[in-house]
Scaffold this motif. Structure first.
Motif, PDB file in Angstrom:
ATOM      1  N   VAL A  94       0.867  -1.172   0.000  1.00  0.00           N
ATOM      2  CA  VAL A  94       0.000   0.000   0.000  1.00  0.00           C
ATOM      3  C   VAL A  94       0.907   1.226   0.000  1.00  0.00           C
ATOM      4  N   LYS A  95       0.783   2.050  -1.025  1.00  0.00           N
ATOM      5  CA  LYS A  95       1.608   3.251  -1.161  1.00  0.00           C
ATOM      6  C   LYS A  95       3.109   2.922  -1.061  1.00  0.00           C
ATOM      7  N   GLY A  96       3.489   1.803  -1.646  1.00  0.00           N
ATOM      8  CA  GLY A  96       4.894   1.405  -1.666  1.00  0.00           C
ATOM      9  C   GLY A  96       5.381   0.688  -0.428  1.00  0.00           C
ATOM     10  N   HIS A  97       4.545   0.553   0.608  1.00  0.00           N
ATOM     11  CA  HIS A  97       4.931  -0.116   1.848  1.00  0.00           C
ATOM     12  C   HIS A  97       4.436  -1.564   1.849  1.00  0.00           C
ATOM     13  N   GLU A 130      -0.668  -4.756  -5.235  1.00  0.00           N
ATOM     14  CA  GLU A 130      -0.711  -3.441  -4.590  1.00  0.00           C
ATOM     15  C   GLU A 130      -2.117  -2.868  -4.675  1.00  0.00           C
ATOM     16  N   GLU A 133      -3.600   2.794  -6.930  1.00  0.00           N
ATOM     17  CA  GLU A 133      -3.204   4.137  -6.494  1.00  0.00           C
ATOM     18  C   GLU A 133      -4.356   5.136  -6.515  1.00  0.00           C
ATOM     19  N   GLU A 136      -7.067   6.685  -2.555  1.00  0.00           N
ATOM     20  CA  GLU A 136      -6.112   7.547  -1.857  1.00  0.00           C
ATOM     21  C   GLU A 136      -6.304   7.605  -0.348  1.00  0.00           C
ATOM     22  N   THR A 137      -7.501   7.341   0.134  1.00  0.00           N
ATOM     23  CA  THR A 137      -7.752   7.472   1.574  1.00  0.00           C
ATOM     24  C   THR A 137      -8.039   6.101   2.199  1.00  0.00           C
ATOM     25  N   ARG A 141     -10.086   2.847   0.445  1.00  0.00           N
ATOM     26  CA  ARG A 141      -9.496   1.516   0.345  1.00  0.00           C
ATOM     27  C   ARG A 141     -10.361   0.483   1.071  1.00  0.00           C
ATOM     28  N   PHE A 177      -3.642   1.916   7.066  1.00  0.00           N
ATOM     29  CA  PHE A 177      -3.806   2.195   5.637  1.00  0.00           C
ATOM     30  C   PHE A 177      -5.264   1.965   5.221  1.00  0.00           C
TER      31      PHE A 177
END
Length: 359
Positions: A94-97, A130, A133, A136-137, A141, A177
């Motif tokens: 999630v967001k690269g994590h 993933e 994108e 966003e919130t 999600r 997240f």
């Protein structure tokens, strides 16, 4: 003097030993009693040591059961080695994590929802999964993932739906997240947290007894197994302290004023891999000393009965406990001095109680 006489028997022989004992005015029957007592003491020590060894084996089996499936045995020509099963899973981001781990077979199901999940591939297969994108919130999600999972639930891919959400986090206490249906957590390999409490009494002679719960046969998981007094998952929007008070009331009928005396004493962690599921749990451990006249009563229908067990009985029945509850009982035994540094494997067992990422 007695020690000298005992040594003399080996060095002088039986006849000379009898003459020496007669000269010393010591009756041979007395020495026989001494020898008998020494043998009995040695035998008792051997039995105690054997019992402790069996108990330690039981503790390690509890740890292994909670961490089953983490490794598989592989062969390369004539070499035998162990491979971490998690390497079979894809990173869930999630967001690269990296927040979890997903099996390729489950990733194939998520490909059906391209507006929710981005499933990356390479020439050799799947690479990662993933959250899209465009989401966003955390609220976006949560809603999008939940809608997709309800479709998979309808099609029979996610059993045991709970309508209870767990936060998806990098570590405990960090911002979520999004939140995820509890039944789906192992399929995404995200961390899950829980609160587990040992309720015990201290008798007038100083000995301790644990309250043990037998799980209802209607439970979705481990029906009929033994449990400690109170346990529950850590959901969204509730502190650990408030959660333990809630679970105390629902599972054991412990009133709020008494439940608030529960003491947080640490945590255990483990990682179980089974088929397409990667279960990464951290359990916060609590102790609550209860009055001798207290009797628990279940209110949510999840417990068949309760019993008050001595520590030896608890140790003997650990194999009948729900595996992760057995870990929390072993932790209790450590902290209350029933497992001691002199026992073989002590430090190894201490480490293995946190076999998973305890973050």
């Amino acid at each position: 003097m007695d020690a000298v006489l005992m040594r003399s028997r080996h060095s002088l022989g039986a006849a000379a030993h009898r003459r020496l004992t007669a000269a010393a005015g010591v009756a041979p029957t007395f020495l026989s009693v001494v020898r008998s007592r020494n043998l009995c003491a040695a035998a008792a020590m051997a039995v105690k040591s054997s019992g402790e060894s069996v108990a330690m084996e039981q503790y390690f089996r509890c740890v292994e059961e909670c961490n089953r499936g983490r490794e598989r045995v592989c062969f390369l020509i004539s070499f035998r080695f162990h491979q971490e099963r998690r390497s079979e899973f894809l990173r869930f981001l999630v967001k690269g994590h990296t927040v979890g781990y997903i099996h390729p077979r489950f990733a194939a199901l998520l490909e059906k929802f391209p507006q929710v999940f981005t499933v990356a591939t390479t020439s050799t297969g799947y690479a990662s999964v993933e959250i899209h994108e465009r989401l966003e919130t955390p609220e976006q999600r949560t809603t999008a993932v939940d809608d997709a999972l309800r479709v998979l639930r309808r099609d029979g891919f996610i059993p045991g739906w709970r309508d209870e959400h767990y936060p998806v986090v990098l570590q405990f206490g960090s911002p979520a997240f999004f939140s995820l249906e509890r039944a789906a957590v192992p399929f995404f390999g995200t961390k899950a947290y829980g609160v587990h409490m040992n309720g015990y009494v201290t008798n007038y002679d100083g000995s301790k007894q644990l309250w043990v719960a037998k799980r209802s046969k209607r439970k979705q998981t481990y029906p009929g197994y033994l449990d400690h007094l109170v346990a529950g998952g850590q959901p969204v929007g509730l502190s650990c302290s408030d959660n333990i008070v809630k679970e105390c009331e629902e599972e054991a009928g412990i009133p709020k004023l008494l439940a608030e005396k529960a003491i947080p004493v640490g945590a255990v962690s483990y990682e179980t891999i089974y088929a397409e599921q990667c279960k990464r749990d951290v359990l916060f451990c609590y102790d609550l000393e209860l009055p001798l006249d207290f009797e628990p009563s279940n209110k949510d229908g999840e417990v068949e009965c309760f019993r008050l067990d001595s520590i030896p009985n608890v140790v003997q029945s650990l194999g009948n406990y729900k595996p992760n509850c057995a870990l929390v009982v072993v932790d209790f035994l450590f902290r209350h001095g029933y497992i001691r540094p002199e026992q073989q494997g002590y430090l190894n067992l201490v480490q293995k109680l946190k076999s998973g990422e305890c973050l």
